[in-house]
Scaffold this motif. Sequence first.
Motif, PDB file in Angstrom:
ATOM      1  N   GLY A  24       0.797  -1.213   0.000  1.00 55.17           N
ATOM      2  CA  GLY A  24       0.000   0.000   0.000  1.00 55.17           C
ATOM      3  C   GLY A  24       0.831   1.265   0.000  1.00 55.17           C
ATOM      4  N   ILE A  25       0.137   2.394  -0.174  1.00 56.50           N
ATOM      5  CA  ILE A  25       0.747   3.695  -0.430  1.00 56.50           C
ATOM      6  C   ILE A  25       0.599   4.584   0.797  1.00 56.50           C
ATOM      7  N   SER A  26       1.662   5.288   1.155  1.00 59.97           N
ATOM      8  CA  SER A  26       1.626   6.194   2.296  1.00 59.97           C
ATOM      9  C   SER A  26       0.674   7.363   2.030  1.00 59.97           C
ATOM     10  N   PRO A  27       0.161   8.008   3.085  1.00 62.29           N
ATOM     11  CA  PRO A  27      -0.770   9.126   2.892  1.00 62.29           C
ATOM     12  C   PRO A  27      -0.202  10.270   2.045  1.00 62.29           C
ATOM     13  N   ASP A  28       1.119  10.502   2.102  1.00 60.39           N
ATOM     14  CA  ASP A  28       1.696  11.558   1.275  1.00 60.39           C
ATOM     15  C   ASP A  28       2.048  11.087  -0.123  1.00 60.39           C
ATOM     16  N   GLY A  29       1.789   9.801  -0.427  1.00 58.40           N
ATOM     17  CA  GLY A  29       1.999   9.273  -1.765  1.00 58.40           C
ATOM     18  C   GLY A  29       3.441   9.018  -2.147  1.00 58.40           C
ATOM     19  N   GLN A  30       4.366   9.063  -1.190  1.00 57.36           N
ATOM     20  CA  GLN A  30       5.783   8.977  -1.520  1.00 57.36           C
ATOM     21  C   GLN A  30       6.422   7.625  -1.205  1.00 57.36           C
ATOM     22  N   THR A  31       5.767   6.813  -0.403  1.00 58.54           N
ATOM     23  CA  THR A  31       6.390   5.586   0.098  1.00 58.54           C
ATOM     24  C   THR A  31       5.446   4.410  -0.072  1.00 58.54           C
ATOM     25  N   LEU A  32       6.015   3.252  -0.324  1.00 58.48           N
ATOM     26  CA  LEU A  32       5.247   2.016  -0.423  1.00 58.48           C
ATOM     27  C   LEU A  32       5.564   1.118   0.762  1.00 58.48           C
ATOM     28  N   ALA A  33       4.545   0.502   1.298  1.00 55.79           N
ATOM     29  CA  ALA A  33       4.707  -0.609   2.220  1.00 55.79           C
ATOM     30  C   ALA A  33       4.494  -1.892   1.427  1.00 55.79           C
ATOM     31  N   ILE A  34       5.386  -2.837   1.571  1.00 54.80           N
ATOM     32  CA  ILE A  34       5.244  -4.126   0.899  1.00 54.80           C
ATOM     33  C   ILE A  34       5.433  -5.235   1.925  1.00 54.80           C
ATOM     34  N   SER A  35       4.880  -6.389   1.626  1.00 55.63           N
ATOM     35  CA  SER A  35       5.077  -7.591   2.439  1.00 55.63           C
ATOM     36  C   SER A  35       5.721  -8.648   1.552  1.00 55.63           C
ATOM     37  N   ALA A  36       6.760  -9.265   2.063  1.00 57.76           N
ATOM     38  CA  ALA A  36       7.492 -10.263   1.284  1.00 57.76           C
ATOM     39  C   ALA A  36       8.083 -11.290   2.232  1.00 57.76           C
ATOM     40  N   HIS A  37       8.399 -12.458   1.698  1.00 61.68           N
ATOM     41  CA  HIS A  37       8.908 -13.547   2.521  1.00 61.68           C
ATOM     42  C   HIS A  37      10.407 -13.423   2.750  1.00 61.68           C
ATOM     43  N   ASP A  38      10.831 -13.726   3.985  1.00 59.09           N
ATOM     44  CA  ASP A  38      12.251 -13.762   4.286  1.00 59.09           C
ATOM     45  C   ASP A  38      12.824 -15.134   3.918  1.00 59.09           C
ATOM     46  N   SER A  39      14.062 -15.378   4.319  1.00 57.64           N
ATOM     47  CA  SER A  39      14.717 -16.633   3.950  1.00 57.64           C
ATOM     48  C   SER A  39      14.061 -17.848   4.586  1.00 57.64           C
ATOM     49  N   ASN A  40      13.283 -17.617   5.644  1.00 56.82           N
ATOM     50  CA  ASN A  40      12.563 -18.706   6.298  1.00 56.82           C
ATOM     51  C   ASN A  40      11.124 -18.831   5.797  1.00 56.82           C
ATOM     52  N   ARG A  41      10.805 -18.115   4.718  1.00 54.12           N
ATOM     53  CA  ARG A  41       9.487 -18.150   4.091  1.00 54.12           C
ATOM     54  C   ARG A  41       8.415 -17.603   5.024  1.00 54.12           C
ATOM     55  N   LYS A  42       8.785 -16.610   5.832  1.00 54.42           N
ATOM     56  CA  LYS A  42       7.819 -15.931   6.689  1.00 54.42           C
ATOM     57  C   LYS A  42       7.691 -14.483   6.244  1.00 54.42           C
ATOM     58  N   SER A  43       6.469 -13.962   6.258  1.00 53.80           N
ATOM     59  CA  SER A  43       6.217 -12.633   5.718  1.00 53.80           C
ATOM     60  C   SER A  43       6.776 -11.542   6.622  1.00 53.80           C
TER      61      SER A  43
END
Length: 274
Positions: A70-89
Amino acid sequence: MRSELCIHDLGTGETSILLTHEGIIEAPNWHPDGFLLVNGDRRLFRVPLDAPRLEPVHTGSVGGLNNDHGISPDGQTLAISAHDSNRKSCIYLMPLEGGEPRLVTAEVPSWWHGWSPDGGRLAYVGVRREGGPVSLYTCALDGSDEVCLADDFDHIDGPDYTPDGRWIWFNGEKDGHVDLWRIRPDGSGRERMTDGDTVDWFPHPSPDGAQVLYLAYPPGTKGHPANLDVALRLMPADGGEGREVVRLFGGQGTINVPCWAPDSRRFAFMRFVP
């Protein structure tokens, strides 16, 4: 499976197809500058409204993205979710235009879902004890001050702030049924907002604060699966009867993350064609 990235106009009641893709794309966000963000093939893509196409967003060394972004309120930054090396988000923050993400959550698994209107905190769900439930958390942008707002549900998902910052909406499962709830950001004042037969997920308050969009699964649905006949419904922000606005084939990936246009007159969603 064919994916259709759609826009629904509340004024006309019409749904238009912005982009068709042979394959799976999911979870549109709407940026004020006139483009959408979607997830597909564990990657993030930008879709311009005036020339719809999938434009890859560079996420540096971080791959394996899921559809919680998702997008920050000021439109400048993204939050993302991704898996680490242990396959945990994990949750990361990165520049809107792409770049190297910065890890936010030291505790895993964590799945991003909402951003406070002042831009200072993230709302997300996570698991913090072995075999424990998926619970509701917030934290500062550097990952500090993690606060658990609710951990007495069987499962929580989809937290999203109201535009005035006074509430966080979420879907919560208790006693085998999933309804929509809201809670104050300090953990007080929890209220159940739906109690019908449908299995309700992913509530998204409109930017004008007037109503809440959500995904309604058929009675008896377990989890939030893909490939079902589902409905998108609207309800008043202060509670009340919801009304169906779109019926579609979808579910998982349809509106997992905030998807409203800034004008509150339109929203984006995904539907799928077998």
